[in-house]
Design an enzyme around this catalytic site. Structure first.
Site, PDB file in Angstrom:
ATOM      1  N   SER A 102       0.845  -1.202   0.000  1.00 26.94           N
ATOM      2  CA  SER A 102       0.000   0.000   0.000  1.00 26.94           C
ATOM      3  C   SER A 102       0.876   1.246   0.000  1.00 26.94           C
ATOM      4  O   SER A 102       1.939   1.272   0.647  1.00 26.94           O
ATOM      5  CB  SER A 102      -0.868   0.007   1.258  1.00 26.94           C
ATOM      6  OG  SER A 102      -1.454   1.279   1.432  1.00 26.94           O
ATOM      7  N   TYR A 143      -1.348  -0.412  10.313  1.00 27.17           N
ATOM      8  CA  TYR A 143      -1.468  -0.922   8.941  1.00 27.17           C
ATOM      9  C   TYR A 143      -0.334  -0.372   8.077  1.00 27.17           C
ATOM     10  O   TYR A 143       0.330  -1.113   7.342  1.00 27.17           O
ATOM     11  CB  TYR A 143      -2.825  -0.503   8.379  1.00 27.17           C
ATOM     12  CG  TYR A 143      -3.050  -0.816   6.915  1.00 27.17           C
ATOM     13  CD1 TYR A 143      -3.388  -2.103   6.504  1.00 27.17           C
ATOM     14  CD2 TYR A 143      -2.943   0.182   5.948  1.00 27.17           C
ATOM     15  CE1 TYR A 143      -3.617  -2.387   5.168  1.00 27.17           C
ATOM     16  CE2 TYR A 143      -3.171  -0.091   4.609  1.00 27.17           C
ATOM     17  CZ  TYR A 143      -3.511  -1.384   4.217  1.00 27.17           C
ATOM     18  OH  TYR A 143      -3.723  -1.661   2.884  1.00 27.17           O
TER      19      TYR A 143
HETATM   20  N1  LIG Z   1      -8.820  -1.540  -0.886  1.00 25.22           N
HETATM   21  C1  LIG Z   1      -7.872  -0.637  -0.953  1.00 25.22           C
HETATM   22  O1  LIG Z   1      -8.131   0.561  -1.201  1.00 25.22           O
HETATM   23  C2  LIG Z   1      -6.427  -1.038  -0.769  1.00 25.22           C
HETATM   24  C3  LIG Z   1      -5.435  -0.048  -0.919  1.00 25.22           C
HETATM   25  C4  LIG Z   1      -4.111  -0.399  -0.780  1.00 25.22           C
HETATM   26  C5  LIG Z   1      -3.767  -1.722  -0.507  1.00 25.22           C
HETATM   27  N2  LIG Z   1      -4.757  -2.668  -0.347  1.00 25.22           N
HETATM   28  C6  LIG Z   1      -4.336  -4.040  -0.056  1.00 25.22           C
HETATM   29  O2  LIG Z   1      -4.950  -4.914  -0.983  1.00 25.22           O
HETATM   30  C7  LIG Z   1      -5.098  -6.221  -0.391  1.00 25.22           C
HETATM   31  C8  LIG Z   1      -6.515  -6.688  -0.582  1.00 25.22           C
HETATM   32  O3  LIG Z   1      -7.344  -5.820   0.182  1.00 25.22           O
HETATM   33  P1  LIG Z   1      -8.897  -5.611  -0.058  1.00 25.22           P
HETATM   34  O4  LIG Z   1      -9.107  -4.174  -0.323  1.00 25.22           O
HETATM   35  O5  LIG Z   1      -9.437  -6.629  -1.011  1.00 25.22           O
HETATM   36  O6  LIG Z   1      -9.370  -5.905   1.432  1.00 25.22           O
HETATM   37  P2  LIG Z   1     -10.631  -6.731   1.968  1.00 25.22           P
HETATM   38  O7  LIG Z   1     -11.807  -6.409   1.124  1.00 25.22           O
HETATM   39  O8  LIG Z   1     -10.709  -6.446   3.422  1.00 25.22           O
HETATM   40  O9  LIG Z   1     -10.171  -8.218   1.710  1.00 25.22           O
HETATM   41  C9  LIG Z   1      -9.060  -8.734   2.415  1.00 25.22           C
HETATM   42  C10 LIG Z   1      -9.066 -10.225   2.259  1.00 25.22           C
HETATM   43  O10 LIG Z   1      -7.972 -10.752   3.039  1.00 25.22           O
HETATM   44  C11 LIG Z   1      -8.455 -11.903   3.682  1.00 25.22           C
HETATM   45  N3  LIG Z   1      -7.705 -12.195   4.909  1.00 25.22           N
HETATM   46  C12 LIG Z   1      -7.518 -11.400   5.984  1.00 25.22           C
HETATM   47  N4  LIG Z   1      -6.792 -12.032   6.916  1.00 25.22           N
HETATM   48  C13 LIG Z   1      -6.525 -13.260   6.419  1.00 25.22           C
HETATM   49  C14 LIG Z   1      -5.816 -14.381   6.909  1.00 25.22           C
HETATM   50  N5  LIG Z   1      -5.240 -14.381   8.127  1.00 25.22           N
HETATM   51  N6  LIG Z   1      -5.704 -15.480   6.132  1.00 25.22           N
HETATM   52  C15 LIG Z   1      -6.276 -15.504   4.909  1.00 25.22           C
HETATM   53  N7  LIG Z   1      -6.986 -14.479   4.375  1.00 25.22           N
HETATM   54  C16 LIG Z   1      -7.100 -13.368   5.138  1.00 25.22           C
HETATM   55  C17 LIG Z   1      -9.900 -11.585   4.018  1.00 25.22           C
HETATM   56  O11 LIG Z   1     -10.587 -12.780   4.287  1.00 25.22           O
HETATM   57  P3  LIG Z   1     -11.893 -12.847   5.251  1.00 25.22           P
HETATM   58  O12 LIG Z   1     -13.044 -12.616   4.337  1.00 25.22           O
HETATM   59  O13 LIG Z   1     -11.821 -14.232   5.808  1.00 25.22           O
HETATM   60  O14 LIG Z   1     -11.727 -11.762   6.279  1.00 25.22           O
HETATM   61  C18 LIG Z   1     -10.346 -10.890   2.738  1.00 25.22           C
HETATM   62  O15 LIG Z   1     -10.747 -11.826   1.778  1.00 25.22           O
HETATM   63  C19 LIG Z   1      -4.687  -6.063   1.083  1.00 25.22           C
HETATM   64  O16 LIG Z   1      -3.376  -6.520   1.260  1.00 25.22           O
HETATM   65  C20 LIG Z   1      -4.773  -4.557   1.302  1.00 25.22           C
HETATM   66  O17 LIG Z   1      -3.931  -4.135   2.344  1.00 25.22           O
HETATM   67  C21 LIG Z   1      -6.068  -2.349  -0.475  1.00 25.22           C
END
Ligand SMILES: NC(=O)c1ccc[n+]([C@@H]2O[C@H](COP(=O)([O-])OP(=O)(O)OC[C@H]3O[C@@H](n4cnc5c(N)ncnc54)[C@H](OP(=O)(O)O)[C@@H]3O)[C@@H](O)[C@H]2O)c1
Length: 203
Positions: free
Chosen positions: A112, A128
């Site tokens: 990120s 984070y």
């Molecule tokens: N969305 C943004 O704007 C943004 C920006 C910058 C970076 N990111 C990064 O992009 C990545 C994806 O994020 P997202 O936006 O899709 O977030 P999200 O909607 O919260 O999804 C995160 C996923 O990670 C899974 N997860 C969390 N802890 C886990 C564990 N211990 N073992 C296996 N799976 C686990 C969750 O599963 P559960 O359903 O079981 O909780 C969920 O499917 C992350 O690394 C995040 O930091 C996102």
């Protein structure tokens, strides 16, 4: 393709959706915060696959209350690091033997921009952000340790997911743009970098 998730219901649903759209996908149970779960997942994969070409370390969390660096508990910071930093490291370690059997192994760590140090910080989600700064450190260390691999970190931008919320500026497809490129068409020599929109960005 293997869809890793800790929830078998959500993981199977995601894999089924890919199959319905004509892709090939199976669910693989994995909790990236748990060493035993990660080792079991790697062993299960080794039973059904001769090699692994691409590993995307996507799982990430923002813990409730991650509001102010002087107020967050040690536990909150530890939990965040456990998933966001140790998670990609332990998953890469466990899957490295299968990746090494690929002709062009690739590891993509979803990081990120909040972890960037170049422009300082704005105080948002400190645990984070620290976990993503550390993930960037893990990325360059892995790139050095695995010279045959391409190991990179990606900022997807602000994406409309559960984490990003409905006001985020990017669709999931736009967020996946650089990740998919690194998984498929990016030069194998591109390694140890931090990227957004297919371009290198400062750490
Ligand atoms: N969305 C943004 O704007 C943004 C920006 C910058 C970076 N990111 C990064 O992009 C990545 C994806 O994020 P997202 O936006 O899709 O977030 P999200 O909607 O919260 O999804 C995160 C996923 O990670 C899974 N997860 C969390 N802890 C886990 C564990 N211990 N073992 C296996 N799976 C686990 C969750 O599963 P559960 O359903 O079981 O909780 C969920 O499917 C992350 O690394 C995040 O930091 C996102």
């Amino acid at each position: 393709m293997f869809v890793g998730a800790r929830s078998s219901k959500a993981g199977r649903k995601a894999a089924d959706e890919i199959v319905k759209k004509g892709g090939k996908a199976s669910f693989l149970e994995i909790d990236v915060s748990d060493n035993n779960s990660v080792t079991t997942a790697a062993n299960e994969l080794a039973k059904v696959a001769k090699n692994l070409d691409v590993l995307v370390n996507n799982a990430g969390i923002i813990v409730d209350g991650d509001d102010a660096i002087l107020k967050i508990s040690d536990e909150l910071l530890r939990d965040t690091l456990e998933t966001n930093t140790f998670g990609p490291l332990r998953v890469t370690r466990a899957f490295a033997p299968l990746l090494a059997k690929s002709k062009a192994p690739r590891v993509i760590n979803v990081s990120s921009g909040s972890g960037q140090l170049a422009d300082g910080a704005d105080g948002w989600a400190p645990a984070y952000s620290i976990s993503k700064t550390a993930l960037n450190g893990v990325t360059v260390q892995l790139a050095a340790a695995l010279p045959k691999f391409a190991v990179n970190a990606v900022c997807p931008g602000w994406v409309r997911t559960d984490m990003g919320g409905s006001h985020a500026t990017r669709s999931v497809g736009e967020g996946a743009y650089t990740i998919v490129w690194l998984a498929t068409d990016a030069p194998q020599q591109l390694t140890g970098k931090f990227l957004r929109d297919r371009k290198e960005i400062p750490w």
